[in-house]
Scaffold this active site. Structure first.
Site, PDB file in Angstrom:
ATOM      1  N   GLU A 178      -8.394  19.374 126.374  1.00  0.00           N
ATOM      2  CA  GLU A 178      -8.965  20.386 125.483  1.00  0.00           C
ATOM      3  C   GLU A 178      -9.286  19.769 124.128  1.00  0.00           C
ATOM      4  O   GLU A 178      -8.559  18.916 123.634  1.00  0.00           O
ATOM      5  CB  GLU A 178      -7.940  21.508 125.320  1.00  0.00           C
TER       6      GLU A 178
ATOM      7  N   TYR B  29     -15.320  25.041 121.061  1.00  0.00           N
ATOM      8  CA  TYR B  29     -14.180  24.794 121.942  1.00  0.00           C
ATOM      9  C   TYR B  29     -14.707  24.251 123.262  1.00  0.00           C
ATOM     10  O   TYR B  29     -15.670  24.782 123.828  1.00  0.00           O
ATOM     11  CB  TYR B  29     -13.391  26.082 122.215  1.00  0.00           C
TER      12      TYR B  29
END
Length: 381
Positions: free
Chosen positions: A189, A101
């Site tokens: 993101e 991530y």
């Protein structure tokens, strides 16, 4: 303004971030044609503004023409958490060995942007932050100087990313920060950033949200807004002129003023409920506007109970009460329990006007929220 995955990936790819080969499609035939061009296996991914698409059946793999036809038929036209799916992204399936991530957002507590990296990619990062916060490495950035290369390397190493991947991941993170800064983003993101067996990294998903107040500087991105497809509730909110955000819970919330609505959201969460929306009807709301707000919240199938929180300043309590009565009297049977809290200008007059056979009236916000949460739990059973 939220970009769809395919839009965000286009921005990322133009900036040099590796993304899979992909094609946007809006029919079964287009899905099959795209899959044949890309080569099997492919992922067929619903393009709607909602998380958890995979768990909800909005992302499926296809390893042949027959499977591509089948999954396209299943996903196109489906209702995904209240959103109608009319476009899918047909994308090269990535054979991966690990998921990371990476993200950049604003830490309002620190007053600075923050870069985040975790080796627990591919899952709900909010759950990771709540359950295992140490699994997310963070590095705050001074916006006056931007992200220094050493900061990108530091947060990557702090997250425990293997050395053989660290340089590439740090490079992606620096690019993401530059996009965040240059494009007036509130959030960028990648979850997951997939790692292949030959140590290449590729953005298997993409999130990019833009500050609405900066769209006049971002004409290219502003034009993409015309291509996004909101659900019926968001479209209706735009027509009514409401500030509205759909959430994942079952407690409908209506208030006059952003701060008042946010306080109500926090109290719903505090008393064990889950907010279904943010809906601000604004100041000076007349009866018709209040009726429109109730019509909107009643239209949300996820809502099991509604709390109406009004503090009278410009907005008069008696006008709000008339709007609530007017809206509810249109129904032969009230579809969902409604709890009303009125305070401020003409609040006492408003409470007297309210039809207590149609609504529950509470004098304090705490009592109103607790009662609504109780109703929502009862209705959900």
């Amino acid at each position: 303004m939220r970009l769809h995955e395919y839009q965000a990936k286009s921005v990322f790819a133009d900036a040099g971030i590796p993304t899979p080969d992909a094609t946007l499609a809006s029919s079964v035939d287009e899905v099959v044609e795209a899959a044949e061009d890309i080569g099997y296996p492919v992922a067929v991914k619903a393009q709607v503004h909602v998380g958890g698409r995979g768990k909800a059946g909005g992302i499926k793999l296809a390893e042949s023409r027959d499977e591509a036809e089948q999954v396209a038929d299943e996903i196109l036209g489906m209702d995904l958490k209240g959103y109608h799916v009319d476009r899918v992204l047909v994308e090269e399936a990535v054979d991966f060995v690990n998921e990371l991530y990476v993200g950049v957002t604003m830490d309002r507590g620190e007053g600075k942007p923050v870069a985040m990296v975790s080796t627990k990619g591919g899952v709900d990062i909010e759950s990771v932050a709540e359950e295992t916060p140490d699994a997310i490495a963070r590095e705050h950035i001074d916006p006056a100087f931007g992200m220094h290369p050493y900061q990108a390397r530091k947060v990557v190493y702090d997250a425990g990313v293997p050395r053989e991947l660290a340089r590439d991941v740090a490079s992606v993170l620096q690019t993401m920060y530059q996009l965040w800064d240059d494009r007036d983003a509130s959030e960028v993101e990648i979850n997951p950033l997939m790692v292949t067996d030959d140590d290449e990294i590729i953005a298997a998903d993409a999130v990019m949200n833009i500050d609405d107040d900066a769209l006049f500087r971002q004409q290219e991105l502003a034009e993409m807004e015309e291509e996004t497809f909101e659900d019926d509730l968001e479209r209706k909110a735009s027509e009514y002129g409401f500030d509205y955000v759909r959430l994942s819970g079952n407690v409908g919330i209506i208030g006059n003023g952003a701060g008042l609505v946010m306080t109500t959201l926090d109290l719903v969460d505090y008393y064990g409920g889950e907010p279904a929306n943010f809906l601000d009807i604004g100041g000076g709301a007349k009866a018709e506007r209040v009726a429109n707000a109730l019509d909107m919240v009643f239209s949300d199938e996820n809502v099991d109970a509604v709390v109406f929180n009004i503090f009278g300043g410009i907005t008069r309590g008696d006008e709000v009460a008339k709007g609530i009565n007017s809206a509810l009297e249109q129904f032969d049977e009230i579809p969902k329990p409604v709890v009303v809290r009125l305070a401020g200008t003409n609040a006492e007059e408003g409470r007297e006007i309210l039809n207590d056979e149609l609504v529950t009236v509470e004098e304090t916000l705490e009592d109103a929220v607790q009662r609504t949460v109780e109703y929502s739990e009862e209705e959900a059973q």
